[in-house]
Design a protein around this motif. Structure first.
Motif, short mmCIF file in Angstrom:
data_model
loop_
_atom_site.label_atom_id
_atom_site.label_comp_id
_atom_site.label_asym_id
_atom_site.label_seq_id
_atom_site.Cartn_x
_atom_site.Cartn_y
_atom_site.Cartn_z
N GLU A 139 0.84 -1.21 0.00
CA GLU A 139 0.00 0.00 0.00
C GLU A 139 0.88 1.26 0.00
O GLU A 139 0.73 2.16 0.82
CB GLU A 139 -0.96 0.00 1.19
CG GLU A 139 -1.93 -1.18 1.16
CD GLU A 139 -3.01 -1.09 2.24
OE1 GLU A 139 -3.51 0.03 2.46
OE2 GLU A 139 -3.32 -2.13 2.82
N ILE A 140 1.80 1.29 -0.97
CA ILE A 140 2.70 2.43 -1.11
C ILE A 140 1.90 3.68 -1.47
O ILE A 140 1.10 3.67 -2.42
CB ILE A 140 3.75 2.16 -2.20
CG1 ILE A 140 4.55 0.88 -1.90
CG2 ILE A 140 4.67 3.35 -2.39
CD1 ILE A 140 5.37 0.95 -0.65
N THR A 141 2.10 4.75 -0.72
CA THR A 141 1.39 5.99 -1.00
C THR A 141 2.09 6.75 -2.13
O THR A 141 3.24 6.49 -2.47
CB THR A 141 1.35 6.90 0.24
OG1 THR A 141 2.69 7.33 0.55
CG2 THR A 141 0.77 6.15 1.44
N ASP A 142 1.37 7.71 -2.69
CA ASP A 142 1.98 8.55 -3.73
C ASP A 142 3.21 9.28 -3.19
O ASP A 142 4.23 9.40 -3.88
CB ASP A 142 0.96 9.57 -4.24
CG ASP A 142 -0.04 8.97 -5.20
OD1 ASP A 142 0.08 7.77 -5.50
OD2 ASP A 142 -0.94 9.71 -5.65
N ASP A 143 3.12 9.77 -1.96
CA ASP A 143 4.24 10.48 -1.37
C ASP A 143 5.45 9.56 -1.25
O ASP A 143 6.59 9.96 -1.54
CB ASP A 143 3.88 11.03 0.00
CG ASP A 143 2.97 12.25 -0.08
OD1 ASP A 143 2.82 12.80 -1.19
OD2 ASP A 143 2.42 12.65 0.97
N GLU A 144 5.24 8.33 -0.81
CA GLU A 144 6.33 7.37 -0.67
C GLU A 144 6.94 7.04 -2.04
O GLU A 144 8.16 6.94 -2.18
CB GLU A 144 5.85 6.10 0.01
CG GLU A 144 5.56 6.27 1.50
CD GLU A 144 4.92 5.04 2.11
OE1 GLU A 144 5.18 4.76 3.29
OE2 GLU A 144 4.15 4.35 1.40
N PHE A 145 6.09 6.87 -3.03
CA PHE A 145 6.57 6.52 -4.36
C PHE A 145 7.47 7.62 -4.93
O PHE A 145 8.58 7.36 -5.39
CB PHE A 145 5.40 6.27 -5.32
CG PHE A 145 5.84 5.97 -6.72
CD1 PHE A 145 6.22 4.70 -7.08
CD2 PHE A 145 5.88 6.98 -7.68
CE1 PHE A 145 6.65 4.42 -8.37
CE2 PHE A 145 6.31 6.71 -8.98
CZ PHE A 145 6.69 5.42 -9.32
N TRP A 146 7.01 8.86 -4.86
CA TRP A 146 7.78 9.95 -5.44
C TRP A 146 9.01 10.29 -4.61
O TRP A 146 10.02 10.77 -5.14
CB TRP A 146 6.90 11.17 -5.68
CG TRP A 146 5.90 10.90 -6.77
CD1 TRP A 146 4.56 10.75 -6.65
CD2 TRP A 146 6.22 10.67 -8.15
NE1 TRP A 146 4.00 10.44 -7.86
CE2 TRP A 146 4.99 10.39 -8.81
CE3 TRP A 146 7.39 10.68 -8.90
CZ2 TRP A 146 4.92 10.13 -10.17
CZ3 TRP A 146 7.32 10.41 -10.25
CH2 TRP A 146 6.10 10.14 -10.87
#
Length: 310
Positions: free
Chosen positions: A49-56
């Motif tokens: 459940e990787i968040t957008d913030d974590e991905f970027w």
């Protein structure tokens, strides 16, 4: 409720299109690898459940790691380079290949083209006030007989834990030499005892290690490539005895059979006989090669490496 779409026919078809399976150009092997990366990345994003913030933030990390040229350091610190050794060990065992000096990681700091010397070499440029080290040993075949004409490609850090070429304050090829073994398979070098080093404290590798609760320190060590016609190329290194991090190496390079014992001498007569002022260290280490089962085995990997003057 967790939403997962990566395994649907629509997404799998999309990934195949992105990977170039809709055309006959390019590299089939590369297409397969990219497809697997996309599939596994999508599954990771969903499962964790990787968040957008974590991905970027991860994308930004990769950009910073690349600009700092720390990818080679990171794969060592995360144990991936050590895993490659363990995998090759397992392949060797399955193929019945055994014996010889253990392999271990190359690391990211080799520079090609060091001066080639017959039998012995002076490795340091005399500018480092470190303790003099005499390094010597034999290169042996599978039966314990000397290998004449083997190339012992050796490199190590200075007393600040830095390497020539990457540390511009050092002279070209300082602490780097290639030594051709003599008729008894012997190599000899005068140098200085190296220090261990730590990852750059503000670098991306240490940033990742901090999040893992790990240090980024290496013990004092000496790198080697050993090669000779008819024998399997050996990439290895010896970590030096007595170092605090000998068995706590962040790069997981320490292995049984690869400990270099440092014997110190303060004897005035011994020092004078060797042209040394005061205390010095001696490291003796022999290497035993495996026979090459194919010509390709005589060659080191095609990993990109630094070249002095390039």
């Amino acid at each position: 409720m967790t939403v997962k779409i990566s395994q649907t026919a629509e997404i799998q078809s999309f990934f195949r299109e992105v990977s170039g399976f809709g055309n006959d150009d390019g590299s089939p092997r590369f297409k397969q690898i990219v497809l697997r990366i996309l599939q596994d990345t999508a599954k990771l994003i969903e499962d964790m459940e990787i968040t957008d913030d974590e991905f970027w933030k991860a994308v930004d990390y990769l950009n910073r790691m690349g600009s700092g040229q720390e990818a080679g350091l990171l794969v060592a610190g995360l144990g991936v380079e050590h895993f490659l050794d363990l995998l090759q060990d397992a392949k060797d065992q399955q193929a019945g290949l055994q014996g010889g000096t253990p392999r271990t990681i190359e690391g990211p700091l080799y520079v090609a083209g060091a001066p080639l010397c017959d039998g012995e070499a002076r490795m340091d440029d005399g500018q480092d006030p470190g303790t003099v080290m005499f390094l010597h040993g034999q290169v042996l075949d599978p039966n314990g007989l000397p290998v004449t004409g083997a190339v012992v490609d050796v490199w190590h850090a200075n007393t600040n834990g830095t390497y020539s070429y990457f540390d511009q304050s050092q002279s070209a090829f300082n602490l780097r030499r290639r030594i051709v073994t003599d008729s008894q398979g012997c190599y000899r070098a005068r140098s200085i005892l190296p220090s261990g080093y730590g990852c750059p404290p503000s670098g991306t590798t240490q940033e990742a290690l901090n999040l893992l609760g790990r240090h980024g320190q290496r013990p004092a060590h000496i790198h080697f490539f050993i090669s000779a016609p008819g024998y399997r190329h050996l990439t290895t290194q010896i970590n030096l005895s007595g170092d605090k991090y000998l068995w706590d190496d962040f790069a997981y390079a320490t292995r049984d059979g690869l400990i270099g014992e440092v014997k110190f001498s303060d004897g005035t007569e011994a020092a004078q006989a060797l042209g040394v002022q005061g205390r010095f260290g001696e490291v003796e280490f022999d290497f035993q090669l495996q026979a090459a089962t194919a010509p390709a085995a005589e060659q080191r990997s095609q990993r990109p490496r630094a070249l002095q003057g390039a």
